[in-house]
Scaffold this motif. Structure first.
Motif, short mmCIF file in Angstrom:
data_model
loop_
_atom_site.label_atom_id
_atom_site.label_comp_id
_atom_site.label_asym_id
_atom_site.label_seq_id
_atom_site.Cartn_x
_atom_site.Cartn_y
_atom_site.Cartn_z
N LYS A 1 65.52 -10.05 15.84
CA LYS A 1 65.27 -10.71 14.23
C LYS A 1 63.98 -9.86 13.75
O LYS A 1 64.05 -9.61 12.63
N CYS A 2 62.92 -9.26 14.56
CA CYS A 2 62.08 -8.40 13.82
C CYS A 2 62.36 -7.19 13.55
O CYS A 2 62.13 -6.67 12.28
N ALA A 3 63.46 -6.65 14.14
CA ALA A 3 64.30 -5.34 13.94
C ALA A 3 65.04 -5.36 12.73
O ALA A 3 64.86 -4.45 11.76
N GLU A 4 65.63 -6.50 12.48
CA GLU A 4 66.38 -6.96 11.32
C GLU A 4 65.44 -6.76 10.03
O GLU A 4 65.59 -6.30 8.94
N ARG A 5 64.24 -7.38 10.25
CA ARG A 5 63.50 -7.51 9.17
C ARG A 5 62.79 -6.21 8.59
O ARG A 5 62.65 -5.73 7.60
N LEU A 6 62.42 -5.23 9.55
CA LEU A 6 62.00 -4.01 9.48
C LEU A 6 63.09 -3.20 8.69
O LEU A 6 62.62 -2.34 7.67
N MET A 7 64.28 -3.14 8.89
CA MET A 7 65.39 -2.52 8.39
C MET A 7 65.71 -2.92 7.18
O MET A 7 66.49 -2.47 6.39
N ARG A 8 65.57 -4.42 6.86
CA ARG A 8 66.00 -4.97 5.70
C ARG A 8 65.94 -4.29 4.23
O ARG A 8 66.81 -4.15 3.47
N ASP A 9 64.72 -3.66 4.05
CA ASP A 9 64.30 -2.82 2.98
C ASP A 9 64.13 -1.45 3.21
O ASP A 9 63.52 -0.92 2.41
N ALA A 10 64.53 -1.08 4.00
CA ALA A 10 64.30 0.36 4.60
C ALA A 10 65.37 1.24 3.92
O ALA A 10 64.94 2.71 4.09
#
Length: 106
Positions: free
Chosen positions: A66-75
């Motif tokens: 869940k946190c990895a997805e959040r970091l990559m969402r706008d990367a």
């Protein structure tokens, strides 16, 4: 434990560990990663040697999905982000089996 594996892989490579990261982005110009300590992208991660911003060749996210997805969402890395998208629910999916599928290829 698993720490020995990461220590071995990091031999001869300068790494930064146990570092809070709020946002990351991949630069189009050179493919390097810019890492931020805050959501507003004002505090760029700096090396221990000084205050100058530093870009990284690679980023390893050792956190839950869940946190990895959040970091990559706008990367700026849509392909990586698509692999991390997960639906969390309190019940099992239909058929009671979870499957991983390849996005493309044979």
């Amino acid at each position: 434990g698993m720490g020995a594996l990461t220590q071995h892989l990091a031999k001869g490579v300068r790494t930064m560990t146990d570092t809070w990261v709020a946002k990351v982005e991949r630069r189009d110009s050179d493919g390097k990663w810019r890492v931020y300590r805050d959501n507003s992208k004002r505090q760029v991660l700096s090396s221990a040697d000084g205050p100058a911003p530093e870009d990284f060749d690679h980023v390893v996210v050792a956190h839950n999905g869940k946190c990895a997805e959040r970091l990559m969402r706008d990367a700026g890395v849509d392909g990586i982000h698509r692999m991390l998208r997960t639906k969390f629910a309190c019940t099992a999916p239909p058929g009671a089996m979870m499957q991983l599928r390849r996005a493309s290829g044979p």
